[in-house]
Enzyme design. Structure first.
Site, PDB file in Angstrom:
ATOM      1  CG  ASP A  32       9.125 -16.561  -9.603  1.00  0.00           C
ATOM      2  OD1 ASP A  32      10.011 -17.220  -9.042  1.00  0.00           O
ATOM      3  OD2 ASP A  32       7.905 -16.834  -9.516  1.00  0.00           O
ATOM      4  CB  ILE A  33       5.425 -18.253 -13.185  1.00  0.00           C
ATOM      5  CG1 ILE A  33       4.196 -18.284 -14.072  1.00  0.00           C
ATOM      6  CG2 ILE A  33       5.233 -19.139 -11.956  1.00  0.00           C
ATOM      7  CD1 ILE A  33       3.949 -19.654 -14.715  1.00  0.00           C
ATOM      8  CG  ASN A  89      14.168 -20.626  -1.143  1.00  0.00           C
ATOM      9  OD1 ASN A  89      14.603 -19.971  -0.197  1.00  0.00           O
ATOM     10  ND2 ASN A  89      13.153 -20.216  -1.879  1.00  0.00           N
ATOM     11  N   GLY A  95      11.930 -24.179   1.471  1.00  0.00           N
ATOM     12  CA  GLY A  95      11.046 -23.563   0.486  1.00  0.00           C
ATOM     13  C   GLY A  95      11.373 -23.878  -0.957  1.00  0.00           C
ATOM     14  CD  GLN A  96      15.743 -26.722  -4.365  1.00  0.00           C
ATOM     15  OE1 GLN A  96      16.396 -27.114  -3.392  1.00  0.00           O
ATOM     16  NE2 GLN A  96      16.178 -26.829  -5.600  1.00  0.00           N
ATOM     17  CB  SER A  97       8.568 -25.392  -4.949  1.00  0.00           C
ATOM     18  OG  SER A  97       8.811 -24.223  -5.705  1.00  0.00           O
ATOM     19  CG  HIS A 102      15.656 -21.687  -8.588  1.00  0.00           C
ATOM     20  ND1 HIS A 102      15.447 -23.040  -8.394  1.00  0.00           N
ATOM     21  CD2 HIS A 102      14.823 -21.059  -7.717  1.00  0.00           C
ATOM     22  CE1 HIS A 102      14.522 -23.218  -7.464  1.00  0.00           C
ATOM     23  NE2 HIS A 102      14.135 -22.029  -7.029  1.00  0.00           N
ATOM     24  CG  HIS A 104      14.130 -16.888  -5.700  1.00  0.00           C
ATOM     25  ND1 HIS A 104      12.818 -16.965  -6.097  1.00  0.00           N
ATOM     26  CD2 HIS A 104      14.451 -18.128  -5.244  1.00  0.00           C
ATOM     27  CE1 HIS A 104      12.360 -18.203  -5.889  1.00  0.00           C
ATOM     28  NE2 HIS A 104      13.336 -18.928  -5.374  1.00  0.00           N
TER      29      HIS A 104
HETATM   30  P1  DGP Z   1      11.643 -22.159  -5.112  1.00  0.00           P
HETATM   31  O1  DGP Z   1      10.398 -22.188  -4.278  1.00  0.00           O
HETATM   32  O2  DGP Z   1      12.814 -21.468  -4.418  1.00  0.00           O
HETATM   33  O3  DGP Z   1      11.999 -23.531  -5.634  1.00  0.00           O
HETATM   34  O4  DGP Z   1      11.306 -21.234  -6.352  1.00  0.00           O
HETATM   35  C1  DGP Z   1      10.727 -21.731  -7.513  1.00  0.00           C
HETATM   36  C2  DGP Z   1      10.179 -20.544  -8.255  1.00  0.00           C
HETATM   37  O5  DGP Z   1       9.928 -20.950  -9.584  1.00  0.00           O
HETATM   38  C3  DGP Z   1       8.867 -20.005  -7.704  1.00  0.00           C
HETATM   39  O6  DGP Z   1       9.056 -18.667  -7.241  1.00  0.00           O
HETATM   40  C4  DGP Z   1       7.904 -20.032  -8.887  1.00  0.00           C
HETATM   41  C5  DGP Z   1       8.820 -20.252 -10.070  1.00  0.00           C
HETATM   42  N1  DGP Z   1       8.249 -21.062 -11.123  1.00  0.00           N
HETATM   43  C6  DGP Z   1       7.726 -22.312 -11.005  1.00  0.00           C
HETATM   44  N2  DGP Z   1       7.298 -22.762 -12.200  1.00  0.00           N
HETATM   45  C7  DGP Z   1       7.583 -21.770 -13.091  1.00  0.00           C
HETATM   46  C8  DGP Z   1       7.369 -21.647 -14.500  1.00  0.00           C
HETATM   47  O7  DGP Z   1       6.857 -22.524 -15.181  1.00  0.00           O
HETATM   48  N3  DGP Z   1       7.773 -20.470 -15.080  1.00  0.00           N
HETATM   49  C9  DGP Z   1       8.356 -19.461 -14.340  1.00  0.00           C
HETATM   50  N4  DGP Z   1       8.718 -18.365 -15.005  1.00  0.00           N
HETATM   51  N5  DGP Z   1       8.584 -19.567 -13.019  1.00  0.00           N
HETATM   52  C10 DGP Z   1       8.177 -20.700 -12.406  1.00  0.00           C
END
Ligand code: DGP
Length: 116
Positions: A32-33, A89, A95-97, A102, A104
């Site tokens: 995760d970023i 999420n 909290g889904q963004s 996916h 976690h």
């Molecule tokens: P959620 O909030 O459950 O939809 O989680 C989305 C996750 O995705 C969040 O923890 C940050 C991660 N994320 C968003 N953009 C990127 C990206 O470009 N690269 C990576 N590795 N993770 C990302």
């Protein structure tokens, strides 16, 4: 199948860099970023599914596979004994963004319950 302007589809296509920890014909996993714990990995299907809510009966094997991959990654990262959390999420209110399904995989520190 991929969706235009989906960040995770672009990661799968190699258009956005990511640190992959697993790749197979059905799903990939990468760090995760914005990690919320020492280990924070995302397991995503190659096929674009918007959320768990969009999954149907035909996706049951895929969902099971994703969870097994999540457990394997947690084990490889040494989390089996200390414990880890696998979170999906679903919907902005939860909290889904990123609207590409996916899971976690979070661990490496104490995790409170209930989540916020
Ligand atoms: P959620 O909030 O459950 O939809 O989680 C989305 C996750 O995705 C969040 O923890 C940050 C991660 N994320 C968003 N953009 C990127 C990206 O470009 N690269 C990576 N590795 N993770 C990302």
């Amino acid at each position: 199948m991929s969706e235009n302007n989906c960040i995770f589809c672009k990661i799968i296509a190699g258009e956005i860099p990511a640190t992959f920890v697993h790749q197979d014909e059905r799903c990939v996993a990468f760090d995760d970023i914005n990690p919320q714990a020492p280990v924070h990995v995302l397991v995503i299907p190659r096929e674009h599914l918007e959320s768990l809510d969009e999954a149907s009966q035909r996706d049951e094997a895929l969902l099971g596979h994703m969870l097994r991959v999540a457990a394997r990654i947690a084990n490889e990262r040494g989390l089996s004994e200390s414990g880890y959390r696998t979170v999906i999420n679903t919907g902005a209110g939860a909290g889904q963004s990123v609207f590409h399904l996916h899971a976690h995989v979070i661990g490496g520190r104490a995790l409170a319950w209930p989540p916020g």
